[in-house]
Design a protein around this motif. Structure first.
Motif: not given
Length: 337
Positions: A191-206
């Protein structure tokens, strides 16, 4: 309006099992709050178990316990299994009240226990477990004869009482460990990884956190790490726990639910504990000699790693094949439930 506002979150659509904790109710503080709630409830559980064990010890020492049945060892067996089994209500409470989502999302991508699939997986676990027992006996006689099971001297009354405890509680103990490790832990990490389109969701960590790797690694190695911390010299059993844990975690992700992991854990534990009762080794349960984690025979020796690797590999191949034939869902429905 009020009902919709306070209703718990439904299954997120189109997600793999490890991502089911990322619901519409998820916030950044959900995971630390869930961990804190779990720790507090676990502390009170330990206090209750300690109190119960103390009471039994006092009763035995007072002379009220019958001499014909070693109530202390059987009671300790029951308390040990029950303490693990009681993780079930603790985890379900954390999921339903702290994470505010339906408890069925912890079981599978279908939002419930898939009982038919659980029965199929249980039947599939019998063959690799039976082959493991059959292989263990001749190997142990050559490598380490002291591991070969032998008839104990506990007596019929002790055997019957202990087996009643094992048959009733081991399935709950096994399910509780899987619900905690392959359920709650995997979904909290996923659950820690943000979805694409959410804040930070496009980062490598997410993107990494959204992938199944971190969840499988966390859910598959946590118990082994805890075991190693308390048994630093038992590297063979620790390695076997890693193999068993990673296999169960991967199958949970691959089949979209806990059923496959629970089935193998339950069948293995029933065999392990039954042999302990047969050999009159009740006092060793919960120690490094006997690990209630679904391992095959030979704990503490190279055999346990060999048998675990073979057993998990064979079971994994069988379950994946059966899942394909039966069309077992790997992701939640594409529309919110």
């Amino acid at each position: 309006m009020r009902t919709n506002e306070f209703a718990c979150a439904e299954l997120p659509p189109g997600e793999s099992y490890h991502r089911l904790g990322r619901t519409s109710r998820f916030r950044w503080w959900t995971t630390p709050l869930a961990l804190a709630g779990f720790a507090v409830l676990l502390f009170f559980l330990w206090m209750a178990i300690l109190l119960a064990v103390t009471i039994v010890a006092i009763v035995e020492g007072s002379g009220l316990a019958p001499d014909s049945v070693r109530i202390s060892e059987i009671a300790q067996l029951a308390f040990g299994l029950l303490s693990s089994a009681l993780l079930i209500p603790i985890v379900l409470f954390v999921v339903r009240v702290v994470q505010w989502r339906r408890v069925g999302s912890l079981m599978s991508v279908a939002g419930r226990v898939r009982w038919g699939w659980l029965a199929v997986c249980t039947a599939a676990a019998v063959l690799p477990v039976a082959l493991g027992v059959a292989a263990f006996l001749p190997l142990a006689r050559v490598v380490q004869p002291g591991l070969v099971p032998h008839q104990g001297a506990g007596g019929t009354e002790v055997f019957a009482a202990a087996m009643a405890v094992v048959l009733v509680l081991v399935p709950f103990q096994s399910a509780a460990e899987e619900i905690t490790l392959r359920g709650l832990v995997m979904q909290m990490v996923g659950a820690l990884g943000a979805r694409p389109g959410e804040r930070g969701g496009d980062s490598a960590v997410a993107r990494v956190l959204r992938s199944p790797g971190p969840s499988v690694l966390a859910g598959g190695t946590l118990f082994a790490a805890l075991y190693l911390a308390t048994h630093p010299g038992d590297l063979w059993t620790t390695a076997a726990l890693v193999v068993m844990g990673l296999g169960a975690a991967w199958l949970t992700w691959r089949t979209g639910g806990l059923e496959a992991a629970i089935a193998l854990h339950t069948v293995n534990s029933l065999v392990q504990f039954t042999l302990c009762v047969f050999e009159d080794r009740l006092s060793e349960i919960g120690t490094g000699a006997v690990v209630g984690a679904g391992l095959p025979l030979g704990a503490g020796s190279p055999l346990v790693l060999l048998l675990t690797t073979s057993q998990v590999g064979l079971y994994t191949l069988g379950v994946v094949w059966l899942a394909r034939r039966r069309g077992v869902r790997r992701t939640s429905a594409d529309t919110p439930r």
